[in-house]
Design a protein around this motif. Structure first.
Motif, mmCIF file in Angstrom:
data_model
loop_
_atom_site.group_PDB
_atom_site.id
_atom_site.type_symbol
_atom_site.label_atom_id
_atom_site.label_comp_id
_atom_site.label_asym_id
_atom_site.label_seq_id
_atom_site.Cartn_x
_atom_site.Cartn_y
_atom_site.Cartn_z
ATOM 1 N N ILE A 186 5.672 1.853 -3.608
ATOM 2 C CA ILE A 186 4.889 1.710 -2.384
ATOM 3 C C ILE A 186 5.694 1.061 -1.261
ATOM 4 N N GLN A 189 7.299 3.710 0.939
ATOM 5 C CA GLN A 189 6.444 4.739 1.526
ATOM 6 C C GLN A 189 6.466 4.653 3.052
ATOM 7 N N SER A 212 0.839 -0.678 2.337
ATOM 8 C CA SER A 212 2.094 -0.009 2.655
ATOM 9 C C SER A 212 2.935 -0.870 3.592
#
Length: 291
Positions: A186, A189, A212
């Motif tokens: 994550i 991302q 995020s």
């Protein structure tokens, strides 16, 4: 104060002298001076500091204030003069989100120009939640939005649906096994909020969007990150294909893919003929999106 007087006043300020303004406007220096004095007399103000032995011109406090007003006058006058020119043809204004304009509709816009050469296109970028408001206020003629809403006097039609895909740096090993969602880091991302259905899907795998580390508003910004090679993102297939063709990233199968996104075309009920014609052409040509 009229347009000729405003032109003289602004030209003097821009060029810094009455003589230069007179030369550019093809009149005598005394004519320029008379036009400025006419403004001063009309509003009972002094606009220019007239000092002996000082080269150039400077504005009085009243002149500074009137300068700003004159700029607005000039802009409005130019806009008014353009009314006739713009009404000689017809213009249809289309608003859409950035990712739809640049990665889905480009080919269609080009074909619209070819097939409907008598119609000008005004293309503007806005967020989905702004498009309905702009349409209601008659600031645009057609909207391409990712939101489906029920509004009085607004027609909403589904235009296309496209799958959402995983993109990341290209794997040179040649393996294309399904990637497990839980194995995606994550912290790497690049997030774009693709709407409510996407948010629900995202929360199932990685929690709220706020988890995020990097969130961007436009595909352009995402592309700059993706060039680094360490990041991944979920994007519409149209954007994924662009990145793949440009050798920026590859498209990979995901074990639990994100829900597809739908784009809606929205217009006012009883739209004029030119708007209906453009809308019909867009529907007719939408099959060319991924050709």
């Amino acid at each position: 104060m009229n347009s000729i007087q405003v032109e003289a006043f602004l030209t003097v300020i821009r060029l810094g002298s009455l003589s230069k303004a007179a030369s550019v406007l093809f009149v005598s220096q005394s004519t320029i001076s008379q036009r400025i004095k006419a403004i001063e007399a009309e509003y009972d103000v002094s606009l220019l500091k007239r000092e002996r032995g000082v080269k150039g011109i400077s504005l009085t406090p009243e002149g500074e204030r009137l300068y700003k007003i004159a700029l607005k006058y000039e802009e409005l006058h130019a806009e008014a003069k353009g009314i006739k020119a713009t009404t000689r043809g017809t213009t249809v204004t289309i608003a859409a989100v950035d990712s739809v304009h640049n990665y889905v509709m480009t080919k269609i816009y080009k074909k619209l120009n070819e097939n409907l050469s008598e119609i000008r296109l005004g293309i503007h970028t806005h967020q989905s939640n702004e498009i309905y408001m702009l349409l209601e206020q008659r600031d645009i003629d057609i909207g391409l939005t990712l939101q489906d809403r029920e509004m009085e006097n607004i027609e909403v039609d589904e235009l296309f649906t496209e799958e959402m895909v995983l993109i990341k740096y290209k794997d040179t090993s040649g393996r294309i096994d399904n990637i497990k969602n839980k194995n995606l880091d994550i912290s790497k991302q690049i997030l774009v909020n693709w709407g409510p259905h996407y948010r629900i899907w995202h929360e199932k795998h990685w929690g709220p969007l706020s988890n995020s580390f990097i969130q961007v508003d436009t595909p352009k910004m995402m592309i700059e990150y993706m060039k680094d090679g360490a990041y991944w993102a979920i994007v519409p297939i149209s954007l994924g294909l662009y990145m793949q063709e440009e050798n920026i990233a590859g498209i990979y199968p995901l074990e639990d893919p994100a829900p597809a996104r739908t784009c809606y075309i929205v217009t006012r009920e009883n739209s004029d003929e030119k708007t209906r014609k453009v809308k019909e052409e867009i529907f007719r040509m939408k099959t060319s999106v991924y050709e």
